[in-house]
Write a protein that holds these residues in place. Sequence first.
Motif, PDB file in Angstrom:
ATOM      1  N   UNK A 182       2.944-112.126  71.737  1.00 45.39           N
ATOM      2  CA  UNK A 182       2.977-112.977  72.936  1.00 45.39           C
ATOM      3  C   UNK A 182       2.597-114.410  72.583  1.00 45.39           C
ATOM      4  N   UNK A 183       1.682-114.548  71.646  1.00 42.39           N
ATOM      5  CA  UNK A 183       1.241-115.877  71.213  1.00 42.39           C
ATOM      6  C   UNK A 183       0.973-115.796  69.718  1.00 42.39           C
ATOM      7  N   UNK A 184       1.783-116.492  68.935  1.00 43.95           N
ATOM      8  CA  UNK A 184       1.591-116.448  67.492  1.00 43.95           C
ATOM      9  C   UNK A 184       2.902-116.612  66.751  1.00 43.95           C
ATOM     10  N   UNK A 185       2.916-116.180  65.536  1.00 38.20           N
ATOM     11  CA  UNK A 185       4.052-116.379  64.643  1.00 38.20           C
ATOM     12  C   UNK A 185       5.173-115.370  64.873  1.00 38.20           C
ATOM     13  N   UNK A 186       6.397-115.872  64.908  1.00 41.71           N
ATOM     14  CA  UNK A 186       7.580-115.014  64.923  1.00 41.71           C
ATOM     15  C   UNK A 186       7.744-114.475  63.512  1.00 41.71           C
ATOM     16  N   UNK A 187       8.135-113.222  63.389  1.00 38.58           N
ATOM     17  CA  UNK A 187       8.328-112.623  62.074  1.00 38.58           C
ATOM     18  C   UNK A 187       9.748-112.094  61.939  1.00 38.58           C
ATOM     19  N   UNK A 188      10.375-112.366  60.801  1.00 34.74           N
ATOM     20  CA  UNK A 188      11.673-111.800  60.450  1.00 34.74           C
ATOM     21  C   UNK A 188      11.516-111.164  59.079  1.00 34.74           C
ATOM     22  N   UNK A 189      11.791-109.877  59.002  1.00 34.61           N
ATOM     23  CA  UNK A 189      11.627-109.138  57.748  1.00 34.61           C
ATOM     24  C   UNK A 189      12.963-108.599  57.266  1.00 34.61           C
ATOM     25  N   UNK A 190      13.326-108.893  56.015  1.00 29.66           N
ATOM     26  CA  UNK A 190      14.514-108.255  55.437  1.00 29.66           C
ATOM     27  C   UNK A 190      14.151-106.852  54.984  1.00 29.66           C
TER      28      UNK A 190
ATOM     29  N   UNK B 130       5.404-106.530  61.709  1.00 32.04           N
ATOM     30  CA  UNK B 130       6.226-105.781  62.658  1.00 32.04           C
ATOM     31  C   UNK B 130       5.386-104.740  63.385  1.00 32.04           C
ATOM     32  N   UNK B 131       4.581-104.007  62.654  1.00 31.76           N
ATOM     33  CA  UNK B 131       3.736-102.987  63.272  1.00 31.76           C
ATOM     34  C   UNK B 131       2.784-103.617  64.275  1.00 31.76           C
ATOM     35  N   UNK B 132       2.149-104.717  63.900  1.00 36.29           N
ATOM     36  CA  UNK B 132       1.214-105.394  64.810  1.00 36.29           C
ATOM     37  C   UNK B 132       1.919-105.861  66.076  1.00 36.29           C
ATOM     38  N   UNK B 133       3.091-106.447  65.923  1.00 34.57           N
ATOM     39  CA  UNK B 133       3.815-106.949  67.097  1.00 34.57           C
ATOM     40  C   UNK B 133       4.266-105.809  68.001  1.00 34.57           C
ATOM     41  N   UNK B 134       4.723-104.714  67.394  1.00 33.53           N
ATOM     42  CA  UNK B 134       5.144-103.573  68.204  1.00 33.53           C
ATOM     43  C   UNK B 134       3.960-102.960  68.945  1.00 33.53           C
TER      44      UNK B 134
ATOM     45  N   UNK C 112      -2.399-108.434  61.419  1.00 39.00           N
ATOM     46  CA  UNK C 112      -1.308-109.386  61.198  1.00 39.00           C
ATOM     47  C   UNK C 112      -1.883-110.735  60.799  1.00 39.00           C
ATOM     48  N   UNK C 113      -1.011-111.666  60.477  1.00 33.74           N
ATOM     49  CA  UNK C 113      -1.472-113.014  60.119  1.00 33.74           C
ATOM     50  C   UNK C 113      -2.102-113.715  61.317  1.00 33.74           C
TER      51      UNK C 113
ATOM     52  N   UNK D 240      -3.848-109.729  64.851  1.00 34.29           N
ATOM     53  CA  UNK D 240      -3.578-108.566  65.695  1.00 34.29           C
ATOM     54  C   UNK D 240      -3.733-107.281  64.886  1.00 34.29           C
ATOM     55  N   UNK D 241      -4.187-106.184  65.504  1.00 34.03           N
ATOM     56  CA  UNK D 241      -4.302-104.939  64.748  1.00 34.03           C
ATOM     57  C   UNK D 241      -2.912-104.434  64.337  1.00 34.03           C
ATOM     58  N   UNK D 242      -2.789-104.060  63.082  1.00 31.38           N
ATOM     59  CA  UNK D 242      -1.531-103.506  62.565  1.00 31.38           C
ATOM     60  C   UNK D 242      -1.814-102.061  62.196  1.00 31.38           C
ATOM     61  N   UNK D 243      -2.126-101.801  60.940  1.00 27.50           N
ATOM     62  CA  UNK D 243      -2.430-100.433  60.518  1.00 27.50           C
ATOM     63  C   UNK D 243      -3.901-100.065  60.741  1.00 27.50           C
ATOM     64  N   UNK D 244      -4.705-101.022  61.139  1.00 29.66           N
ATOM     65  CA  UNK D 244      -6.107-100.778  61.385  1.00 29.66           C
ATOM     66  C   UNK D 244      -6.289 -99.633  62.371  1.00 29.66           C
ATOM     67  N   UNK D 245      -6.830 -98.538  61.888  1.00 28.64           N
ATOM     68  CA  UNK D 245      -7.134 -97.406  62.741  1.00 28.64           C
ATOM     69  C   UNK D 245      -5.990 -96.445  62.995  1.00 28.64           C
ATOM     70  N   UNK D 246      -4.770 -96.722  62.492  1.00 28.48           N
ATOM     71  CA  UNK D 246      -3.677 -95.778  62.748  1.00 28.48           C
ATOM     72  C   UNK D 246      -3.165 -95.105  61.487  1.00 28.48           C
ATOM     73  N   UNK D 247      -3.558 -95.579  60.327  1.00 30.54           N
ATOM     74  CA  UNK D 247      -3.131 -94.905  59.096  1.00 30.54           C
ATOM     75  C   UNK D 247      -4.150 -95.124  57.998  1.00 30.54           C
TER      76      UNK D 247
END
Length: 183
Positions: free
Chosen positions: A29-37, A64-68, A172-173, A176-183
């Motif tokens: 919602x607020x932060x960097x847009x990410x594009x991953x190949x 991607x995980x953090x944004x999702x 994330x950069x 935001x929480x990404x894998x923290x606590x889920x894996x």
Amino acid sequence: MGKIYDRIDERLRAFIAAQPMFFVATAPADGHVNVSPKGYADTFAVLDDRTVGYLDLTGSGAETIAHLRENGRITVMFCSFGRTPGVLRLYGTGRVVTPGSPQWPDLARRFPVDTPGSRAVTVVAVERIADSCGFGIPYMEPAGDRDMLREWAARKTPEKLSAYRAENNATSIDGLPALDGII
């Protein structure tokens, strides 16, 4: 020029299968847009006419995980670099399924989850399917898969891979929480 589709039909499935790579775009919602190949053809699957998924491999980040986790918004883009131009975008809402979750066994059979560095499957409920001409995309021939990511992960013990994720994939950069606590 461009067209909107109501489902991923056989022609679109063939187009997707023919592309050696795809791109994933997300944004908080607020932060960097990410594009991953993304590469490795065996890591992407059309699950049904309005659902796709890809095997997520350990990398330098987990944007991607953090944004999702924050808002679910995702766009997957395929570009034809072959003689026939074309671009296909799949807009939707994504979720991350990790080993140990109830959905994992059903999804895991669709992907080579024994791939070194596998950390999740990203599933996208596709809401909009659109193509465009791709006339400005250069013509290129792939030389082959780059196996460096798989080889890098294969050299690590499961404990070292887990420690790497804890250090580099927890947030994330933008914090935001990404894998923290889920894996």
